[in-house]
Design a protein around this motif. Structure first.
Motif, PDB file in Angstrom:
ATOM      1  N   ARG A   1      18.044   9.630   7.718  1.00 18.97           N
ATOM      2  CA  ARG A   1      18.981   8.810   6.944  1.00 18.97           C
ATOM      3  C   ARG A   1      18.476   8.612   5.515  1.00 18.97           C
ATOM      4  NH1 ARG A   1      19.599   3.069   9.378  1.00 18.97           N
ATOM      5  NH2 ARG A   1      17.422   3.036   8.721  1.00 18.97           N
ATOM      6  N   THR A   2      17.190   8.339   5.362  1.00 21.13           N
ATOM      7  CA  THR A   2      16.632   8.158   4.026  1.00 21.13           C
ATOM      8  C   THR A   2      16.676   9.456   3.240  1.00 21.13           C
ATOM      9  OG1 THR A   2      15.167   6.420   4.854  1.00 21.13           O
ATOM     10  CG2 THR A   2      14.581   7.436   2.759  1.00 21.13           C
ATOM     11  N   VAL A   3      16.377  10.577   3.891  1.00 23.80           N
ATOM     12  CA  VAL A   3      16.401  11.876   3.218  1.00 23.80           C
ATOM     13  C   VAL A   3      17.800  12.189   2.705  1.00 23.80           C
ATOM     14  CG1 VAL A   3      16.214  14.353   3.653  1.00 23.80           C
ATOM     15  CG2 VAL A   3      14.405  12.824   4.413  1.00 23.80           C
ATOM     16  N   ILE A   4      18.825  11.917   3.503  1.00 22.77           N
ATOM     17  CA  ILE A   4      20.201  12.155   3.065  1.00 22.77           C
ATOM     18  C   ILE A   4      20.547  11.261   1.886  1.00 22.77           C
ATOM     19  CG2 ILE A   4      22.612  11.961   3.769  1.00 22.77           C
ATOM     20  CD1 ILE A   4      21.773  12.783   6.574  1.00 22.77           C
ATOM     21  N   GLY A   5      20.133   9.996   1.946  1.00 20.81           N
ATOM     22  CA  GLY A   5      20.391   9.096   0.826  1.00 20.81           C
ATOM     23  C   GLY A   5      19.731   9.555  -0.464  1.00 20.81           C
ATOM     24  N   VAL A   6      18.491  10.038  -0.371  1.00 16.78           N
ATOM     25  CA  VAL A   6      17.776  10.543  -1.558  1.00 16.78           C
ATOM     26  C   VAL A   6      18.502  11.755  -2.127  1.00 16.78           C
ATOM     27  CG1 VAL A   6      15.663  11.709  -2.278  1.00 16.78           C
ATOM     28  CG2 VAL A   6      15.533   9.613  -0.926  1.00 16.78           C
ATOM     29  N   TRP A   7      18.933  12.644  -1.268  1.00 17.26           N
ATOM     30  CA  TRP A   7      19.615  13.862  -1.735  1.00 17.26           C
ATOM     31  C   TRP A   7      20.935  13.521  -2.428  1.00 17.26           C
ATOM     32  CZ3 TRP A   7      23.758  16.910   0.786  1.00 17.26           C
ATOM     33  CH2 TRP A   7      23.932  18.154   0.182  1.00 17.26           C
ATOM     34  N   LEU A   8      21.714  12.622  -1.829  1.00 21.28           N
ATOM     35  CA  LEU A   8      22.990  12.231  -2.436  1.00 21.28           C
ATOM     36  C   LEU A   8      22.765  11.501  -3.758  1.00 21.28           C
ATOM     37  CD1 LEU A   8      24.993  11.048   0.714  1.00 21.28           C
ATOM     38  CD2 LEU A   8      25.178  13.221  -0.513  1.00 21.28           C
ATOM     39  N   THR A   9      21.751  10.630  -3.814  1.00 29.06           N
ATOM     40  CA  THR A   9      21.464   9.929  -5.064  1.00 29.06           C
ATOM     41  C   THR A   9      21.063  10.899  -6.163  1.00 29.06           C
ATOM     42  OG1 THR A   9      20.717   8.018  -3.784  1.00 29.06           O
ATOM     43  CG2 THR A   9      20.085   8.100  -6.102  1.00 29.06           C
ATOM     44  N   THR A  10      20.307  11.931  -5.806  1.00 25.62           N
ATOM     45  CA  THR A  10      19.936  12.948  -6.788  1.00 25.62           C
ATOM     46  C   THR A  10      21.172  13.659  -7.324  1.00 25.62           C
ATOM     47  OG1 THR A  10      17.824  13.295  -5.650  1.00 25.62           O
ATOM     48  CG2 THR A  10      18.564  15.030  -7.145  1.00 25.62           C
ATOM     49  N   GLY A  11      22.092  14.000  -6.433  1.00 25.55           N
ATOM     50  CA  GLY A  11      23.317  14.655  -6.880  1.00 25.55           C
ATOM     51  C   GLY A  11      24.172  13.761  -7.752  1.00 25.55           C
ATOM     52  N   VAL A  12      24.276  12.475  -7.383  1.00 32.24           N
ATOM     53  CA  VAL A  12      25.077  11.535  -8.180  1.00 32.24           C
ATOM     54  C   VAL A  12      24.477  11.359  -9.569  1.00 32.24           C
ATOM     55  CG1 VAL A  12      25.799   9.127  -8.353  1.00 32.24           C
ATOM     56  CG2 VAL A  12      26.017  10.343  -6.180  1.00 32.24           C
ATOM     57  N   ALA A  13      23.140  11.257  -9.660  1.00 28.77           N
ATOM     58  CA  ALA A  13      22.499  11.115 -10.971  1.00 28.77           C
ATOM     59  C   ALA A  13      22.767  12.333 -11.845  1.00 28.77           C
ATOM     60  CB  ALA A  13      20.992  10.913 -10.783  1.00 28.77           C
ATOM     61  N   GLY A  14      22.660  13.526 -11.285  1.00 28.09           N
ATOM     62  CA  GLY A  14      22.945  14.728 -12.061  1.00 28.09           C
ATOM     63  C   GLY A  14      24.401  14.807 -12.482  1.00 28.09           C
ATOM     64  N   LEU A  15      25.318  14.368 -11.611  1.00 30.06           N
ATOM     65  CA  LEU A  15      26.747  14.393 -11.929  1.00 30.06           C
ATOM     66  C   LEU A  15      27.081  13.418 -13.053  1.00 30.06           C
ATOM     67  CD1 LEU A  15      29.557  15.496 -11.199  1.00 30.06           C
ATOM     68  CD2 LEU A  15      29.744  13.649  -9.514  1.00 30.06           C
TER      69      LEU A  15
ATOM     70  N   LEU B   1      18.842  21.523  -9.338  1.00 23.96           N
ATOM     71  CA  LEU B   1      17.946  20.552  -8.701  1.00 23.96           C
ATOM     72  C   LEU B   1      18.560  20.001  -7.424  1.00 23.96           C
ATOM     73  CD1 LEU B   1      15.358  18.888  -8.776  1.00 23.96           C
ATOM     74  CD2 LEU B   1      16.558  17.184 -10.158  1.00 23.96           C
ATOM     75  N   PHE B   2      19.877  19.814  -7.425  1.00 24.86           N
ATOM     76  CA  PHE B   2      20.558  19.305  -6.240  1.00 24.86           C
ATOM     77  C   PHE B   2      20.429  20.302  -5.077  1.00 24.86           C
ATOM     78  CE2 PHE B   2      24.541  18.730  -3.752  1.00 24.86           C
ATOM     79  CZ  PHE B   2      24.303  17.428  -3.324  1.00 24.86           C
ATOM     80  N   VAL B   3      20.610  21.593  -5.366  1.00 31.14           N
ATOM     81  CA  VAL B   3      20.533  22.615  -4.320  1.00 31.14           C
ATOM     82  C   VAL B   3      19.087  22.797  -3.849  1.00 31.14           C
ATOM     83  CG1 VAL B   3      20.913  25.042  -3.786  1.00 31.14           C
ATOM     84  CG2 VAL B   3      22.592  23.782  -5.140  1.00 31.14           C
ATOM     85  N   LEU B   4      18.156  22.970  -4.813  1.00 27.83           N
ATOM     86  CA  LEU B   4      16.756  23.149  -4.433  1.00 27.83           C
ATOM     87  C   LEU B   4      16.205  21.906  -3.729  1.00 27.83           C
ATOM     88  CD1 LEU B   4      15.259  24.962  -7.552  1.00 27.83           C
ATOM     89  CD2 LEU B   4      15.889  25.942  -5.345  1.00 27.83           C
ATOM     90  N   GLY B   5      16.633  20.725  -4.206  1.00 30.16           N
ATOM     91  CA  GLY B   5      16.184  19.490  -3.559  1.00 30.16           C
ATOM     92  C   GLY B   5      16.636  19.408  -2.118  1.00 30.16           C
ATOM     93  N   GLY B   6      17.881  19.814  -1.853  1.00 34.46           N
ATOM     94  CA  GLY B   6      18.355  19.819  -0.473  1.00 34.46           C
ATOM     95  C   GLY B   6      17.562  20.780   0.394  1.00 34.46           C
ATOM     96  N   LEU B   7      17.232  21.957  -0.163  1.00 35.29           N
ATOM     97  CA  LEU B   7      16.445  22.926   0.597  1.00 35.29           C
ATOM     98  C   LEU B   7      15.048  22.391   0.910  1.00 35.29           C
ATOM     99  CD1 LEU B   7      16.215  25.774   1.775  1.00 35.29           C
ATOM    100  CD2 LEU B   7      15.472  26.562  -0.482  1.00 35.29           C
ATOM    101  N   VAL B   8      14.404  21.792  -0.087  1.00 33.04           N
ATOM    102  CA  VAL B   8      13.064  21.240   0.117  1.00 33.04           C
ATOM    103  C   VAL B   8      13.096  20.098   1.127  1.00 33.04           C
ATOM    104  CG1 VAL B   8      11.192  19.984  -1.010  1.00 33.04           C
ATOM    105  CG2 VAL B   8      12.185  21.988  -2.112  1.00 33.04           C
ATOM    106  N   LEU B   9      14.102  19.243   1.037  1.00 32.38           N
ATOM    107  CA  LEU B   9      14.206  18.136   1.993  1.00 32.38           C
ATOM    108  C   LEU B   9      14.409  18.648   3.420  1.00 32.38           C
ATOM    109  CD1 LEU B   9      16.411  15.628  -0.034  1.00 32.38           C
ATOM    110  CD2 LEU B   9      14.030  15.322   0.628  1.00 32.38           C
ATOM    111  N   VAL B  10      15.209  19.693   3.570  1.00 34.52           N
ATOM    112  CA  VAL B  10      15.430  20.254   4.903  1.00 34.52           C
ATOM    113  C   VAL B  10      14.128  20.822   5.457  1.00 34.52           C
ATOM    114  CG1 VAL B  10      16.577  22.125   6.151  1.00 34.52           C
ATOM    115  CG2 VAL B  10      17.878  20.688   4.597  1.00 34.52           C
TER     116      VAL B  10
END
Length: 449
Positions: free
Chosen positions: A153-167, A184-193
């Motif tokens: 849950r925290t990982v998903i929240g971090v990923w979405l927050t990163t995307g929102v900040a970039g947007l 960064l949004f795509v690479l961040g999601g890959l690293v988090l996974v």
């Protein structure tokens, strides 16, 4: 009949679920799911426990000067401001070992502030925005640490927050954006996974080890209980024999001994009644110990008089075994000088020891010795190393066979010593107490007339 109340409209249900999910995401972003202990803190090796600290120190030592240099040289940020932004963006990497979520908040805030500062600078050819190259790489290390430590849950929240900040930054100055916000949004999601997969695999292995440990303990406890039940059933036959003899002797005493008083006859009757009641209670207890559908064994319990047959059967099975049974022991067994519990225990120890040799050291020369000395019966089973190494029928022993030996020996008040030998063999030694020898009855010489 009144109609049942209608459920909430679908739109209200969706909004309620959305609000609940947002609350859970917000809680995950504001509360770490683990205590502030470093990664690998539970490792038994010291260098593994120190490894996370060495990694974060190396990251901070590399990224702080590189970030400051890039901001000052490539983006034209004044030296003091570049130093402050560089430290704010890279120094929190020191927190990744024990507080990655707090480090992420600091790095994200510093990266956003850095992007806003860069908007006031004249863009240099070839530079990217909103994230600088050191900021992108450092942020990926932060996300990797989060994936290894935090919940899904925290990982998903971090990923979405990163995307929102970039947007939001893209919407603020789309002309300056070079598309690295999406990168960064795509690479961040890959690293988090990747980090989350490694963490979940590690947790699954840890739970598997814990479950195997629990299962082994439960298996050992079940073996112990089964062995105790088996011993209780066997002892029932031993004790029941003696109680039956007592009952018969007490019942027949008034007919065998003449001139008994009424008080003596009543005493013998009371002894017989008590013995019969004890037998009844024993059989009732034994019926509880037996599993459903289990019938009692009709064959008499084995003893040392059958050890020779046991060794011969083992030899026929392909195990070279020798038996040394002391003459005084054989004589004591014939005249009933060995208690039945000790007799049965000695036989079972030899039986289990030989079975272990067949399973774990096939073909090994084995010596069985039974002697009596100093008021104790000594049972010794020693085997050499197997003729062909690695030929064991069972490569990993559980030690459950030794559980039964220890229980039987403890029941008789004896001691058991087991363990490997320097030459690769194994030794089983049991010392069982024997009753003190009875003094010979004095012969009565009739007086001469």
């Amino acid at each position: 009949m009144s109609p049942s109340p209608a459920g909430p409209p679908p739109a209200d249900g969706l909004l309620s679920a959305a609000r609940r999910n947002l609350r859970e995401l917000a809680h995950g972003l504001s509360h770490a799911s683990h205590p502030p202990t470093p990664l690998l803190a539970g490792s038994p090796r010291r260098w593994l426990r120190l490894l996370p600290y060495a990694v974060v120190v190396a990251l901070a030592a590399v990224f702080i000067p590189v970030t400051i240099q890039v901001l000052a040289a490539d983006y034209g940020v004044p030296g003091g401001l570049a130093g402050a932004l560089g430290v704010a963006q890279a120094a929190p990497l020191l927190m990744l070992a024990h507080r990655p979520l707090q480090a992420w908040w600091i790095v994200l805030t510093a990266d956003v502030l850095g992007a806003l500062v860069l908007l006031g600078q004249e863009p240099e050819p070839g530079t990217i925005w909103p994230w600088t190259p050191p900021a992108v790489v450092g942020y990926l290390f932060v996300l990797l640490a989060l994936g290894l430590r935090e919940s899904r849950r925290t990982v998903i929240g971090v990923w979405l927050t990163t995307g929102v900040a970039g947007l939001l930054l893209y919407a603020l100055a789309s002309a300056r954006s070079g598309g690295n916000g999406v990168l960064l949004f795509v690479l961040g999601g890959l690293v988090l996974v990747i980090g989350a997969a490694v963490r979940e695999r590690s947790e699954a292995q840890r739970r598997l080890v814990e479950q195997e440990t629990i299962s082994e303990a439960e298996r050992a406890q079940r073996t112990l209980l089964e062995e105790r039940t088996r011993i209780a059933r066997e002892l029932h036959d031993v004790v029941a024999h003696h109680m039956s003899v007592i009952t018969v002797q007490a019942d027949s005493a008034p007919y065998r001994i003449g001139g008994l008083s009424e008080e003596a006859r009543a005493e013998f009757a009371s002894i017989a009644a008590g013995a019969r009641e004890s037998l009844t209670e024993m059989r009732r207890l034994l019926s509880v110990l037996r599993s459903d559908g289990t019938r009692g064994e009709l064959a008499p319990q084995p003893g040392l008089d059958r050890v020779q047959q046991l060794v011969e059967a083992t030899v026929r099975a392909g195990l070279p075994a020798e038996l040394s049974l002391a003459a005084d022991v054989a004589e004591a067994v014939e005249r009933g000088g060995v208690p039945q519990a000790v007799d049965l225990t000695a036989y079972r120890i030899v039986q289990e020891a030989l079975a272990n040799v067949v399973r774990h050291a096939p073909g090994a020369r084995t010596r069985v010795s039974v002697t009596a000395r100093d008021g104790h019966l000594t049972v010794l089973v020693v085997n050499d190393s197997p003729e062909i190494p690695g030929s064991a029928l069972e490569t990993s022993g559980t030690g459950h066979g030794l559980v039964g030996m220890r229980e039987r020996v403890r029941l008789t008040g004896g001691t058991l010593d087991t363990g490997p030998l320097p030459d690769g063999g194994f030794r089983v030694a049991a010392r069982l107490p024997l009753p003190p020898p009875q003094p010979p009855s004095a012969s009565v010489t009739p007086e001469e007339p």
